[in-house]
Design a protein around this motif. Structure first.
Motif, PDB file in Angstrom:
ATOM      1  N   SER A 177       1.162  -1.464   0.391  1.00  7.91           N
ATOM      2  CA  SER A 177       0.252  -0.291  -0.094  1.00  7.91           C
ATOM      3  C   SER A 177       1.094   1.254   0.040  1.00  7.91           C
ATOM      4  O   SER A 177       2.216   1.338   0.953  1.00  7.91           O
ATOM      5  N   THR A 185      -4.078   6.239  -2.657  1.00  8.15           N
ATOM      6  CA  THR A 185      -3.887   5.491  -1.915  1.00  8.15           C
ATOM      7  C   THR A 185      -3.646   4.658  -3.527  1.00  8.15           C
ATOM      8  O   THR A 185      -5.219   4.165  -3.855  1.00  8.15           O
ATOM      9  N   THR A 203      -4.668  -1.341  -8.532  1.00 10.00           N
ATOM     10  CA  THR A 203      -5.227  -0.597  -7.410  1.00 10.00           C
ATOM     11  C   THR A 203      -4.762   0.542  -7.408  1.00 10.00           C
ATOM     12  O   THR A 203      -4.253   0.904  -6.413  1.00 10.00           O
ATOM     13  N   ARG A 204      -6.446   1.709  -6.915  1.00  8.24           N
ATOM     14  CA  ARG A 204      -6.152   2.869  -6.356  1.00  8.24           C
ATOM     15  C   ARG A 204      -8.120   3.017  -5.720  1.00  8.24           C
ATOM     16  O   ARG A 204      -8.608   2.417  -6.105  1.00  8.24           O
ATOM     17  N   ASP A 205      -7.926   3.961  -4.258  1.00  3.68           N
ATOM     18  CA  ASP A 205      -8.064   4.575  -3.768  1.00  3.68           C
ATOM     19  C   ASP A 205      -8.034   5.971  -3.809  1.00  3.68           C
ATOM     20  O   ASP A 205      -7.661   6.561  -2.621  1.00  3.68           O
ATOM     21  N   ASN A 206      -9.218   6.644  -4.687  1.00  7.84           N
ATOM     22  CA  ASN A 206      -9.120   8.188  -4.966  1.00  7.84           C
ATOM     23  C   ASN A 206      -9.366   8.382  -3.797  1.00  7.84           C
ATOM     24  O   ASN A 206      -8.619  10.374  -3.847  1.00  7.84           O
ATOM     25  N   LYS A 236      -9.102   8.058  -1.110  1.00  6.77           N
ATOM     26  CA  LYS A 236      -8.153   8.367   0.469  1.00  6.77           C
ATOM     27  C   LYS A 236      -6.679   7.945  -0.751  1.00  6.77           C
ATOM     28  O   LYS A 236      -4.966   8.143   0.388  1.00  6.77           O
TER      29      LYS A 236
END
Length: 116
Positions: free
Chosen positions: A21, A77, A70-73, A75
């Motif tokens: 991460s 992250t 993958t990404r969490d926009n 966050k």
């Protein structure tokens, strides 16, 4: 000032899995691409995987079909799921983010060691 904090590296047996991460924080208001580079001792840093703001992905041939980015926009992250790890995946992984103003920021690196 922008900070990237990586986590998830460590020691794993060949065939195992790890998830990296990388969270970005600070004065970064808009992120374009995010990704991971890999660097073995004595070698140049090379691209591992990237993901655009729209979710398009690109992988190095050496990790294709084994790694998933993958990404969490929400966050800021980016993640790298690494499966079927091999001893040659023993490298330092560096995450990066590209701002909307084309500035690139790097994480400090996280070591992954795959034992045979």
């Amino acid at each position: 000032q922008v900070q990237l904090v990586e986590s998830g590296g460590g020691l794993v047996q060949a065939g195992g899995s790890l998830r990296l991460s990388c969270a970005a924080s600070g004065s970064i208001f808009s992120i374009n691409a995010m990704g991971w580079y890999r660097q073995a001792p004595g070698k140049q840093r090379e691209l591992g995987a990237t993901i655009t703001s729209g979710g398009s992905t690109n992988y190095a041939d050496s990790v294709k079909d084994r790694f998933t980015i993958t990404r969490d926009n929400a966050k800021n992250t980016v993640y790298l799921q690494m499966n079927s790890l091999k001893p040659e995946d023993t490298v330092v992984y560096y995450c990066y983010v590209d701002s909307a103003w084309s500035d690139r920021y790097w994480g400090p690196g996280t070591q992954v060691t795959v034992s045979s």
